[in-house]
Enzyme design. Structure first.
Site, mmCIF file in Angstrom:
data_model
loop_
_atom_site.group_PDB
_atom_site.id
_atom_site.type_symbol
_atom_site.label_atom_id
_atom_site.label_comp_id
_atom_site.label_asym_id
_atom_site.label_seq_id
_atom_site.Cartn_x
_atom_site.Cartn_y
_atom_site.Cartn_z
ATOM 1 N N ARG A 17 41.845 37.352 47.289
ATOM 2 C CA ARG A 17 41.804 38.726 47.782
ATOM 3 C C ARG A 17 41.044 38.794 49.102
ATOM 4 N NH1 ARG A 17 43.103 42.905 44.948
ATOM 5 N NH2 ARG A 17 42.708 41.804 42.976
ATOM 6 N N GLU A 40 47.387 33.175 43.989
ATOM 7 C CA GLU A 40 47.821 34.577 44.127
ATOM 8 C C GLU A 40 47.209 35.192 45.382
ATOM 9 O OE1 GLU A 40 46.313 38.765 42.163
ATOM 10 O OE2 GLU A 40 46.429 36.981 40.873
ATOM 11 N N THR A 69 48.253 42.470 42.697
ATOM 12 C CA THR A 69 48.153 43.917 42.912
ATOM 13 C C THR A 69 49.520 44.479 43.279
ATOM 14 O OG1 THR A 69 45.938 43.438 43.795
ATOM 15 C CG2 THR A 69 46.645 45.713 43.863
ATOM 16 N N LYS A 129 47.905 39.704 31.510
ATOM 17 C CA LYS A 129 46.617 39.631 32.193
ATOM 18 C C LYS A 129 45.649 40.581 31.508
ATOM 19 C CE LYS A 129 44.869 41.296 36.666
ATOM 20 N NZ LYS A 129 45.271 41.667 38.047
ATOM 21 N N GLY A 159 35.622 39.300 36.047
ATOM 22 C CA GLY A 159 34.366 38.878 35.441
ATOM 23 C C GLY A 159 34.370 37.473 34.899
ATOM 24 N N GLY A 179 38.574 35.127 40.943
ATOM 25 C CA GLY A 179 38.513 35.809 42.218
ATOM 26 C C GLY A 179 37.287 35.458 43.021
#
Length: 208
Positions: A17, A40, A69, A129, A159, A179
């Site tokens: 991201r 991703e 997303t 997910k 998390g 992430g």
């Protein structure tokens, strides 16, 4: 990872991201070097479709590249055109799932409740997910596992980091989305490679 509907194990997904097209190939290559096979690029990153295209061209023969997303059918279409093979969403939108399945892409819809998970499965998803994963917890995932079809895999996202990845693996997760514990905007490829090695070693040691 195969994109067929019969796939039951994904493994770790690197979530980049905030990545830019200029840095995506170096970071993606570092992840592949560390053993990651799925990457991703969330669509709320800068110029995400260009990043997906560059990454798919560079490492798509050895790594599954996808979009995250993903909120609309138009997002699915544009992601596929850029080279995406997986469609990851924070929610369970039956139209998005259906569009992905119809294009032979592998959807990863987000679910926070069993009802949402069953809605996603009914729309054709075979990978769910768990998002946010820290709200569901490993006990919740085990409870979901007991009632969902056996061929449906569950992947915690949100998390998950080096402190709890082993716990998720031991609980039977089919993989996990990683992430900020793996990549933050501006991180060098070398830093990401080091983190990726650490996380992959944890996963490899504890995954069933």
């Amino acid at each position: 990872m195969s994109t067929s509907a019969t796939t039951t194990t994904t493994g770790l997904i690197a979530i980049l991201r905030g990545i830019t097209p200029e840095e995506v190939v170096a970071v993606g290559s570092a992840l592949v070097d560390a053993g990651f096979t799925t990457i991703e690029v969330p669509l709320n990153s800068p110029q995400p479709f260009e990043s997906i295209e560059r990454l798919a061209t560079a490492v798509g023969d050895v790594c599954v590249v996808g979009a995250g997303t993903v909120l609309t059918v138009d997002d699915v279409i544009r992601s596929e055109a850029a080279g995406s093979r997986i469609i990851v969403s924070p929610n369970s939108d039956v139209e998005v799932i259906g569009a992905a399945v119809a294009r032979n892409l592998h959807p990863y819809p987000g679910a926070a409740t069993p009802t949402e998970a069953f809605t996603a499965v009914g729309a054709g998803a075979r990978s769910i997910k768990l998002f946010p994963a820290d709200s569901v917890g490993t006990a919740g995932m085990r409870a979901w596992r007991a009632v969902l079809p056996a061929e449906v895999e569950l992947l915690p996202v949100g998390g998950v980091d080096r402190t709890n990845l082993a716990e998720w693996a031991a609980a039977g997760a089919g993989g996990a989305g990683l992430g900020t514990c793996l990549y933050r905007p501006g991180d060098s490829a070398g830093i990401v490679r080091d983190r990726a090695h650490t996380l992959m070693n944890i996963w490899s040691a504890d995954a069933a």
